[in-house]
Design a protein around this motif. Sequence first.
Motif, short mmCIF file in Angstrom:
data_model
loop_
_atom_site.label_atom_id
_atom_site.label_comp_id
_atom_site.label_asym_id
_atom_site.label_seq_id
_atom_site.Cartn_x
_atom_site.Cartn_y
_atom_site.Cartn_z
N UNK A 191 0.85 -1.19 0.00
CA UNK A 191 0.00 0.00 0.00
C UNK A 191 0.88 1.24 0.00
N UNK A 192 0.78 2.01 -1.03
CA UNK A 192 1.56 3.25 -1.15
C UNK A 192 0.63 4.46 -1.13
N UNK A 193 1.21 5.61 -0.86
CA UNK A 193 0.44 6.88 -0.86
C UNK A 193 -0.85 6.73 -0.04
N UNK A 194 -0.70 6.23 1.17
CA UNK A 194 -1.87 5.97 2.00
C UNK A 194 -2.64 7.24 2.30
N UNK A 195 -3.96 7.07 2.38
CA UNK A 195 -4.87 8.17 2.67
C UNK A 195 -5.67 7.83 3.93
N UNK A 196 -6.24 8.83 4.55
CA UNK A 196 -7.04 8.60 5.76
C UNK A 196 -8.22 7.67 5.47
N UNK A 197 -8.74 7.74 4.26
CA UNK A 197 -9.86 6.87 3.89
C UNK A 197 -9.47 5.41 3.70
N UNK A 198 -8.16 5.11 3.76
CA UNK A 198 -7.72 3.72 3.73
C UNK A 198 -7.80 3.08 5.12
N UNK A 199 -8.11 3.86 6.13
CA UNK A 199 -8.24 3.32 7.48
C UNK A 199 -9.33 2.27 7.52
N UNK A 200 -8.97 1.06 7.94
CA UNK A 200 -9.89 -0.07 7.95
C UNK A 200 -9.20 -1.28 8.56
N UNK A 201 -9.99 -2.30 8.82
CA UNK A 201 -9.43 -3.61 9.12
C UNK A 201 -9.32 -4.35 7.79
N UNK A 202 -8.14 -4.88 7.52
CA UNK A 202 -7.87 -5.56 6.26
C UNK A 202 -7.85 -7.07 6.48
N UNK A 203 -8.57 -7.77 5.61
CA UNK A 203 -8.69 -9.22 5.67
C UNK A 203 -8.26 -9.83 4.35
N UNK A 204 -7.56 -10.95 4.42
CA UNK A 204 -7.31 -11.71 3.20
C UNK A 204 -8.26 -12.90 3.15
N UNK A 205 -8.45 -13.43 1.97
CA UNK A 205 -9.25 -14.63 1.83
C UNK A 205 -8.93 -15.29 0.49
N UNK A 206 -9.48 -16.47 0.32
CA UNK A 206 -9.23 -17.26 -0.88
C UNK A 206 -10.57 -17.79 -1.40
N UNK A 207 -10.52 -18.37 -2.59
CA UNK A 207 -11.73 -19.03 -3.12
C UNK A 207 -12.26 -20.03 -2.09
N UNK A 208 -11.33 -20.84 -1.60
CA UNK A 208 -11.70 -21.90 -0.64
C UNK A 208 -12.28 -21.29 0.63
N UNK A 209 -11.64 -20.23 1.11
CA UNK A 209 -12.12 -19.61 2.34
C UNK A 209 -13.49 -18.98 2.20
N UNK A 210 -13.71 -18.31 1.08
CA UNK A 210 -15.00 -17.66 0.88
C UNK A 210 -16.12 -18.70 0.77
N UNK A 211 -15.85 -19.80 0.09
CA UNK A 211 -16.87 -20.84 -0.05
C UNK A 211 -17.20 -21.48 1.29
#
Length: 116
Positions: free
Chosen positions: A82-102
Amino acid sequence: QLRLEESGGGVMQAGESRRLSCLVSGGIFSLDSMFWFRQAPGKQRELAALITSNGSTNYADSVKGRFTISRNNANNRVYLQMNSLKSEDTAVYYCNSDHGLKGGYWGQGTQVTVSS
């Protein structure tokens, strides 16, 4: 059972950079598309970036040109630079996969806070 472990979040100033990492256990990592989602306070979770098993990428308009998703199939990790971060990028970030979403799997996420 699938396990998703996000890391790398923190508190940054606007304009700074950060790399998030996600370790995936279980499933067949190399065959899955991988995703980074984010959820800002009071908002729904949204897709920020994805990378397919063959390396094709796609980004939300809000992060296009600033964020880069990548993967390392040798160590079952997906990254979000993540470059040039902005205040609106404030969040909890989650990763997932095809398998995980299913299967309805989610990790704990990693908090990114950007102060202006």
